[in-house]
Write a protein that holds these residues in place. Structure first.
Motif, PDB file in Angstrom:
ATOM      1  N   UNK A   4      -0.041  35.159  24.129  1.00 41.76           N
ATOM      2  CA  UNK A   4      -0.046  35.050  22.678  1.00 41.76           C
ATOM      3  C   UNK A   4       0.680  36.213  22.020  1.00 41.76           C
ATOM      4  N   UNK A   5       0.422  37.406  22.531  1.00 41.51           N
ATOM      5  CA  UNK A   5       1.082  38.590  21.980  1.00 41.51           C
ATOM      6  C   UNK A   5       2.583  38.516  22.256  1.00 41.51           C
ATOM      7  N   UNK A   6       2.930  38.035  23.453  1.00 44.32           N
ATOM      8  CA  UNK A   6       4.341  37.913  23.808  1.00 44.32           C
ATOM      9  C   UNK A   6       5.055  36.963  22.842  1.00 44.32           C
ATOM     10  N   UNK A  45      10.808  50.788  35.001  1.00 42.49           N
ATOM     11  CA  UNK A  45      11.122  49.376  34.887  1.00 42.49           C
ATOM     12  C   UNK A  45      11.231  48.909  33.434  1.00 42.49           C
ATOM     13  N   UNK A  46      10.434  49.500  32.553  1.00 46.78           N
ATOM     14  CA  UNK A  46      10.390  48.990  31.182  1.00 46.78           C
ATOM     15  C   UNK A  46      10.926  49.963  30.139  1.00 46.78           C
ATOM     16  N   UNK A  82       5.242  47.797  24.221  1.00 52.52           N
ATOM     17  CA  UNK A  82       4.444  49.012  24.408  1.00 52.52           C
ATOM     18  C   UNK A  82       3.981  49.532  23.050  1.00 52.52           C
ATOM     19  N   UNK A  83       4.930  49.536  22.120  1.00 54.12           N
ATOM     20  CA  UNK A  83       4.649  49.988  20.774  1.00 54.12           C
ATOM     21  C   UNK A  83       3.505  49.213  20.130  1.00 54.12           C
ATOM     22  N   UNK A  98      -5.268  46.810  31.664  1.00 53.07           N
ATOM     23  CA  UNK A  98      -4.366  47.051  30.535  1.00 53.07           C
ATOM     24  C   UNK A  98      -2.917  46.988  31.015  1.00 53.07           C
ATOM     25  N   UNK A  99      -2.646  47.631  32.142  1.00 54.51           N
ATOM     26  CA  UNK A  99      -1.291  47.616  32.683  1.00 54.51           C
ATOM     27  C   UNK A  99      -0.858  46.180  33.015  1.00 54.51           C
ATOM     28  N   UNK A 100      -1.775  45.406  33.593  1.00 55.81           N
ATOM     29  CA  UNK A 100      -1.460  44.008  33.918  1.00 55.81           C
ATOM     30  C   UNK A 100      -1.146  43.226  32.642  1.00 55.81           C
ATOM     31  N   UNK A 101      -1.961  43.434  31.640  1.00 55.75           N
ATOM     32  CA  UNK A 101      -1.768  42.766  30.357  1.00 55.75           C
ATOM     33  C   UNK A 101      -0.394  43.127  29.802  1.00 55.75           C
ATOM     34  N   UNK A 102      -0.113  44.428  29.838  1.00 54.88           N
ATOM     35  CA  UNK A 102       1.179  44.882  29.308  1.00 54.88           C
ATOM     36  C   UNK A 102       2.338  44.217  30.053  1.00 54.88           C
ATOM     37  N   UNK A 103       2.238  44.189  31.363  1.00 49.25           N
ATOM     38  CA  UNK A 103       3.355  43.632  32.132  1.00 49.25           C
ATOM     39  C   UNK A 103       3.549  42.145  31.837  1.00 49.25           C
ATOM     40  N   UNK A 104       2.433  41.460  31.599  1.00 54.84           N
ATOM     41  CA  UNK A 104       2.553  40.043  31.252  1.00 54.84           C
ATOM     42  C   UNK A 104       3.284  39.888  29.912  1.00 54.84           C
ATOM     43  N   UNK A 105       2.956  40.773  28.960  1.00 55.23           N
ATOM     44  CA  UNK A 105       3.632  40.725  27.666  1.00 55.23           C
ATOM     45  C   UNK A 105       5.100  41.108  27.816  1.00 55.23           C
ATOM     46  N   UNK A 106       5.324  42.190  28.557  1.00 52.26           N
ATOM     47  CA  UNK A 106       6.666  42.791  28.610  1.00 52.26           C
ATOM     48  C   UNK A 106       7.670  41.925  29.357  1.00 52.26           C
ATOM     49  N   UNK A 107       7.178  41.139  30.319  1.00 52.84           N
ATOM     50  CA  UNK A 107       8.103  40.246  31.021  1.00 52.84           C
ATOM     51  C   UNK A 107       8.425  39.099  30.081  1.00 52.84           C
TER      52      UNK A 107
END
Lengths: 95, 485
Positions: B379-381, B318-319, B352-353, B335-344
């Motif tokens: 915030x990261x997004x 997906x990403x 990811x980087x 962590x995966x949930x956090x990542x997906x929130x950022x990545x969307x």
């Protein structure tokens, strides 16, 4: 038949029963005759029959995952031969 | 590349199987209504059933059964609709009944498997022989009194899952990878918290050695109760070494239970053979066989969360992240949930980087976990958005992230407050560069004379003069143009 002394001593040890030497022979004979009696069952051919460990009619009653018990330390410790504060104590067990 | 130990007679292969005891996440104990919570005042999480009082009868906790089934599903294992409880008889001061209720002949879960990832990028399948439910014992405390041991029964009767692997493990690394993967699956499903320090996951390690090419197993030793992944790996190594020395000296390895002493880095015999275990298992007459319905199993299966393997494959797909990145992101669900929130809504690969790099570094530095991260996913997004739309460059973004961790301010607020907005005005960039070139005319000559490496020096000087805010692509482009004038 009679159980030999070694087997009798081993069984007693596993059950934590202390035996006098003179008891070993008598017990070997007694236990041997009990086994002989039970072994009469071997005369029945049960090839292909699953061991029956109950009637199989009832299903076990299950409990819901709720805390319904505990917090009764005095009762828990009431049978302890010895206790110290909140613990029961035993002669020191060292591995 | 197979793991081998070299002895005096040549190479040896190790054979390892693990028995993992995983404490079931539940409110109450396996057969009583006392609390299963860790800790508590001594002997308060104890009912008269747990204390082995005469006439008390065990009643099975439905949720513990469900947890075992869920775990079995997570291990892609056979679910046995018929299982049974047996008594394992032995005497110990912290086992009031004189027997542990366990499942011997008919476990609830049969054959399954765990896929493990190894450092060289390869994957191995480790077979699971079985999983069964059993009771934990109480705790003996030996250091409070010179002649007595103190007993706390709070743990007695808490539900454990014993998960037995096939002897498929061939290196300490594989053992570590297996335990990490198993713990990850248990945590995903929520059936065990996998906390090895609190003892909610511990392993018995079966080790034997043989010459490469031998098809039979040699005698194994069981190392009891190892409570960290690192110690499991160390124990395997030293025990294998010991056995190799025994064989090579012309001796034979005795089947026995051993203890791993991590301070001395050795294993030693735990129990004399005179006491060789004879548990005299027999069906517990207080408990009817456990019969569960396929429909219930299906229901539990439908409600399972996405498992690590599936999640990892989906993130890759997906990403567009790499296999390595997705496996790191999937170590924990949070962590995966956090990542997906950022990545969307951000550049997913950039996300990811940043997570694997500066973000994890910030977590480590502050000693925080993902659950109480000093920077939110949103915030990261936002920060990554500022990079993507060229408001700031990557280098400035690192500075902004540090500020976010420290102050809790949003990325755009920090950029405004500190005036970090990237300079994309070509005029401003050009005049900055001209100043640098004028001040370093000797280096310009050297550059023109063929010292290409000086280009980096000019970039550095320009960025420094612009306080790091120059758009890197524009700085490069303009420099090239002016240097070729």
């Amino acid at each position: 038949m009679s159980l030999d002394a070694k087997t009798v001593t081993r069984i007693a040890r596993l059950a934590r029963i202390g035996l006098q030497p003179e008891e070993v022979e008598t017990l070997g004979k007694d236990m041997g005759s009990i086994i002989d009696w039970v072994e009469q069952l071997k005369e029945v051919d049960v090839t292909g029959v699953d061991p029956m460990i109950g009637t199989g009619l009832a299903k076990p009653r299950l409990r819901e995952d709720r805390v319904t018990d505990g917090n009764c330390r005095d009762k828990v410790l009431s049978n302890a031969p010895e206790r110290e504060g909140p613990f029961y104590t035993v002669p020191k067990v060292v591995e | 590349m197979s793991y081998r130990i070299t002895g005096s007679t040549g190479e040896w292969e190790i054979v390892v199987g693990l028995e993992v005891h995983a404490q079931v996440v539940s409110e109450a104990k396996l057969f009583s209504g006392a609390s299963a919570e860790y800790g508590g005042e001594p002997n308060t999480h104890v009912s008269l059933v747990d204390a082995g009082f005469p006439g008390m009868l065990p009643v099975l906790n439905r949720e513990c059964v469900a947890q075992a089934v869920r775990t079995g599903l997570g291990l892609e294992a056979e679910i046995n609709l018929f299982s049974r409880f047996d008594r394992k008889n032995y005497f110990y001061a912290d086992l009031p009944t004189g027997y542990q209720i366990s499942q011997f002949a008919h476990p609830i879960i049969g054959k399954g498997k765990v896929l493990v990832d190894l450092a060289d990028g390869s994957t191995r399948e480790i077979g699971v022989t079985r999983l069964h439910l059993e009771q934990d014992a109480g705790k003996s405390i030996h250091d409070q009194d010179p002649t007595r041991s103190f007993i706390d029964l709070n743990r007695a009767g808490v539900a454990l899952m014993e998960i037995v692997s096939e002897p498929d493990i061939r290196s300490p690394e594989e053992a570590g990878a297996y335990l990490r993967k198993l713990r990850q699956i248990l945590r995903y499903i929520g059936t065990c918290d996998g906390n090895m320090e609190e003892g909610s996951m511990r392993a018995d390690v079966n080790v034997s050695v043989r010459k490469p090419g031998e098809t039979e197993y040699r005698t194994r030793c069981e190392i009891k109760n190892v409570n960290s992944i690192r110690f499991v790996m160390m124990a395997i190594e030293v025990e294998a070494q010991r056995q190799i020395e025994v064989w090579e000296a012309g001796g034979t390895v005795d089947q026995e239970t051993r203890l791993f002493d991590h301070v001395r880095g050795e294993t030693r015999s735990l129990r004399s053979k005179e006491d060789a275990h004879d548990y005299r298992y027999f069906p517990d007459p207080d408990l009817l066989p456990l019969v569960i319905e396929q429909a219930w199993v299906d229901e539990l299966k439908a409600a399972l969360p996405e498992l690590p393997e599936a999640k990892r494959a989906r993130l890759e797909q997906e990403y567009g992240v790499s296999r390595y990145e997705s496996s790191v992101l999937c170590v924990e669900q949070a962590i995966a949930d956090f990542y997906e929130t950022v990545a969307r809504g951000a550049d997913a690969r950039l996300a990811a980087n940043w997570m694997l790099g500066d973000f994890f570094a910030a977590l480590n530095r502050t000693g925080r976990s993902i659950e109480n991260s000093p920077v939110s996913a949103e915030g990261l997004r936002e920060l990554l958005g500022l990079i993507s739309n060229s408001t700031i460059n990557g280098k400035i973004a690192k500075e902004v992230l540090e500020d976010m961790v420290e102050t809790g301010d949003s990325a755009s607020a920090i950029v405004e407050r500190k005036g970090l907005r990237q300079v994309t005005d070509t005029g401003a960039i050009e005049s900055a560069i001209r100043e640098i070139l004028t001040a370093n005319s000797d280096k310009v000559e050297e550059y023109k004379g063929g010292k290409d490496k000086l280009f980096g020096f000019f970039v550095g000087q320009t960025m420094k003069a612009m306080k790091g805010k120059g758009n890197p692509a524009l700085v490069n482009e303009t420099l090239k143009k002016l240097l070729s004038e």
